[in-house]
Write a protein that holds these residues in place. Structure first.
Motif, PDB file in Angstrom:
ATOM      1  N   PRO A 315       0.817  -1.210   0.000  1.00 18.99           N
ATOM      2  CA  PRO A 315       0.000   0.000   0.000  1.00 18.99           C
ATOM      3  C   PRO A 315       0.854   1.264   0.000  1.00 18.99           C
ATOM      4  CG  PRO A 315      -0.842  -1.591   1.590  1.00 18.99           C
ATOM      5  CD  PRO A 315       0.476  -2.124   1.103  1.00 18.99           C
ATOM      6  N   ALA A 316       0.418   2.264  -0.752  1.00 14.36           N
ATOM      7  CA  ALA A 316       1.090   3.560  -0.855  1.00 14.36           C
ATOM      8  C   ALA A 316       2.521   3.433  -1.361  1.00 14.36           C
ATOM      9  CB  ALA A 316       1.067   4.285   0.496  1.00 14.36           C
ATOM     10  N   SER A 317       2.765   2.469  -2.261  1.00 18.96           N
ATOM     11  CA  SER A 317       4.095   2.282  -2.846  1.00 18.96           C
ATOM     12  C   SER A 317       3.977   2.129  -4.362  1.00 18.96           C
ATOM     13  CB  SER A 317       4.796   1.064  -2.234  1.00 18.96           C
ATOM     14  OG  SER A 317       4.937   1.204  -0.842  1.00 18.96           O
ATOM     15  N   PRO A 318       3.640   3.198  -5.085  1.00 13.34           N
ATOM     16  CA  PRO A 318       3.478   3.059  -6.543  1.00 13.34           C
ATOM     17  C   PRO A 318       4.766   2.699  -7.264  1.00 13.34           C
ATOM     18  CG  PRO A 318       3.432   5.371  -5.890  1.00 13.34           C
ATOM     19  CD  PRO A 318       3.399   4.564  -4.626  1.00 13.34           C
ATOM     20  N   CYS A 319       5.935   2.960  -6.641  1.00 17.77           N
ATOM     21  CA  CYS A 319       7.196   2.602  -7.296  1.00 17.77           C
ATOM     22  C   CYS A 319       7.335   1.099  -7.471  1.00 17.77           C
ATOM     23  CB  CYS A 319       8.373   3.157  -6.505  1.00 17.77           C
ATOM     24  SG  CYS A 319       8.459   2.553  -4.798  1.00 17.77           S
ATOM     25  N   GLU A 320       6.604   0.292  -6.696  1.00 18.76           N
ATOM     26  CA  GLU A 320       6.673  -1.153  -6.855  1.00 18.76           C
ATOM     27  C   GLU A 320       5.930  -1.639  -8.093  1.00 18.76           C
ATOM     28  OE1 GLU A 320       7.262  -2.449  -2.192  1.00 18.76           O
ATOM     29  OE2 GLU A 320       5.581  -3.223  -3.347  1.00 18.76           O
ATOM     30  N   ASN A 321       5.153  -0.762  -8.699  1.00 16.18           N
ATOM     31  CA  ASN A 321       4.513  -1.059  -9.984  1.00 16.18           C
ATOM     32  C   ASN A 321       5.142  -0.162 -11.043  1.00 16.18           C
ATOM     33  OD1 ASN A 321       2.813  -2.220 -11.842  1.00 16.18           O
ATOM     34  ND2 ASN A 321       0.961  -1.190 -11.115  1.00 16.18           N
ATOM     35  N   GLY A 322       6.475  -0.198 -11.100  1.00 17.62           N
ATOM     36  CA  GLY A 322       7.222   0.788 -11.877  1.00 17.62           C
ATOM     37  C   GLY A 322       6.974   0.729 -13.368  1.00 17.62           C
ATOM     38  N   TYR A 323       6.788  -0.453 -13.939  1.00 16.08           N
ATOM     39  CA  TYR A 323       6.603  -0.553 -15.383  1.00 16.08           C
ATOM     40  C   TYR A 323       5.320   0.153 -15.822  1.00 16.08           C
ATOM     41  CZ  TYR A 323      10.261  -4.115 -15.136  1.00 16.08           C
ATOM     42  OH  TYR A 323      11.434  -4.777 -14.930  1.00 16.08           O
ATOM     43  N   CYS A 324       4.238  -0.112 -15.097  1.00 15.78           N
ATOM     44  CA  CYS A 324       2.962   0.502 -15.472  1.00 15.78           C
ATOM     45  C   CYS A 324       2.946   1.990 -15.135  1.00 15.78           C
ATOM     46  CB  CYS A 324       1.810  -0.215 -14.765  1.00 15.78           C
ATOM     47  SG  CYS A 324       0.209   0.009 -15.564  1.00 15.78           S
TER      48      CYS A 324
END
Length: 401
Positions: A315-324
């Motif tokens: 949660p609250a970690s958009p960098c972990e979905n970096g490709y998208c």
């Protein structure tokens, strides 16, 4: 106990699940048993859905999907109500019944009611004020609040969001501790004006912690290994919201699908993934954030049923979905920030054209400045090997720290 009555969206979701399982090589009987109904019920659903699809094609439209079936029934009810209203009521009676039901004691409530009436029925300000008994000068006069009203309202909303089980009296005590000189009556007035309320029943939420769905820990190793999903929001020229659902293959960087609509929910996610699973086979993992459209139980159960796995980021970690997230930034920078969409249809045409350009013509830096479409670059079957003819065309894999 009687048999369970399935909703139209549940019926369409189960039919599409059977289509995916049949495309994977299972027999129709096995696929029907997996959704928990008899073959008689399955073929009856297929026949009813074929009738709905045929009616839609007669009107010049494509076949209906899950959200469209539900929307069709809602439109039929709405048309029946409007026909009755037009036949029995005049425009003034319709305004009084729909927009001014009950007493409007304060000018502020009348002002909001007139704005709602003008927007819904497309009538003039003079006509709406005459019907609802509001003087035009009162309607046009802008209320003057205190200089610190906006700041106090923002603090009240922030505290109510942080402490969801606190009422306005407890919020008043927190405001005084923060340095505000305010009484409970003023806080109550703002509280009611903003529609804040402590719910009687607090729903329980399940958290998806430590799902190991980061793009650092779960790296794509081949095409159709890891897909990513995410939403992007924009607006048309009239100010209405526009939601865009993007699905990409993290290994090839190809944008597999873009769905554009005013509202997109978990049902739309199932529809988009169903078409992709049938056309491109089922991937190993589907990565997404913890939005309600992705963590819905119907979506998770459906993905598990067709043989894929979910990979939720922290949660609250958009960098972990970096490709998208990288793809979303390119879409916003190269298209959404520089285009004015006057309608939903125009947005669909322009965005889909950009998707084709992105896949087939746009140079991608991580691919040696080649487009990510499969017909432009064919990936090697082995992880560490590369054919001689592609050794110079492909750039080395990026190392993420």
């Amino acid at each position: 106990m009687g048999q369970k009555r399935h909703k139209p969206e549940e019926i369409v979701a189960k039919l599409r699940e059977v289509d995916v399982l049949v495309s994977q090589g299972r027999s129709v009987a096995e696929a029907v048993r997996s959704i928990g109904v008899t073959q008689f019920t399955y073929y009856r659903w297929r026949k009813e859905r074929a009738i709905v699809r045929h009616r839609s094609e007669d009107n010049g439209k494509c076949g209906l999907k899950t959200d469209q079936v539900k929307r069709l029934k809602d439109l039929e009810k709405e048309n029946e109500r409007l026909r009755k209203a037009v036949s029995d009521l005049t425009l003034e009676k319709l305004i009084l019944r729909e927009a001014a039901f009950g007493k409007l004691l304060s000018p502020a409530r009348r002002r909001r009611c007139i704005d709602h009436t003008r927007q819904k029925f497309q009538v003039s300000e003079r006509f709406a004020c005459r019907v609802l008994g509001q003087h035009r000068s009162t309607q046009r006069k802008v209320p003057r609040g205190r200089a610190d009203e906006a700041a106090l309202t923002a603090d009240i909303i922030a505290l109510a969001t942080q402490y969801g089980r606190y009422g306005y009296r407890r919020i008043t005590a927190l405001l005084r501790e923060a340095g505000w000189t305010v009484n409970a009556r003023r806080v109550e007035r703002i509280w009611r004006r903003e529609g804040l309320k402590v719910p009687r029943k607090q729903p329980r939420k399940g958290r998806l912690w430590l799902n190991d769905g980061s793009c650092i820990r779960l790296r794509p190793e081949r095409p159709n290994h890891v897909w990513s999903c995410d939403f992007v929001e924009s607006r048309t020229h009239d100010g209405r919201k526009l939601r865009v659902l993007n699905v990409i293959d993290e290994f090839t960087r190809e944008c597999l699908a873009i769905r554009i609509d005013r509202k997109l929910n978990s049902t739309a996610v199932i529809d988009v993934l169903t078409d992709l699973f049938i056309l491109r086979a089922v991937p190993g993992h589907v990565r997404s954030d913890n939005g309600p459209e992705f963590i819905a139980k119907a979506v998770r159960d459906w993905i598990d049923a067709v043989g894929a796995k979910t990979a939720f980021i922290e949660p609250a970690s958009p960098c972990e979905n970096g490709y998208c997230e990288s793809f979303n930034s390119k879409l916003r920078d190269e298209l959404l920030n520089g285009e004015i969409f006057y309608s939903l249809a125009e947005a669909r045409v322009v965005i889909q054209a950009w998707r084709v350009h992105y896949n087939t013509a746009r140079p991608h830096s991580s691919l040696g400045y080649r487009p990510p479409a499969p017909e432009a670059i064919r990936w090697p079957s082995k992880r560490n090997g590369s054919p001689p003819q592609l050794a110079q065309a492909l750039a080395p894999r990026p190392i993420m720290h």
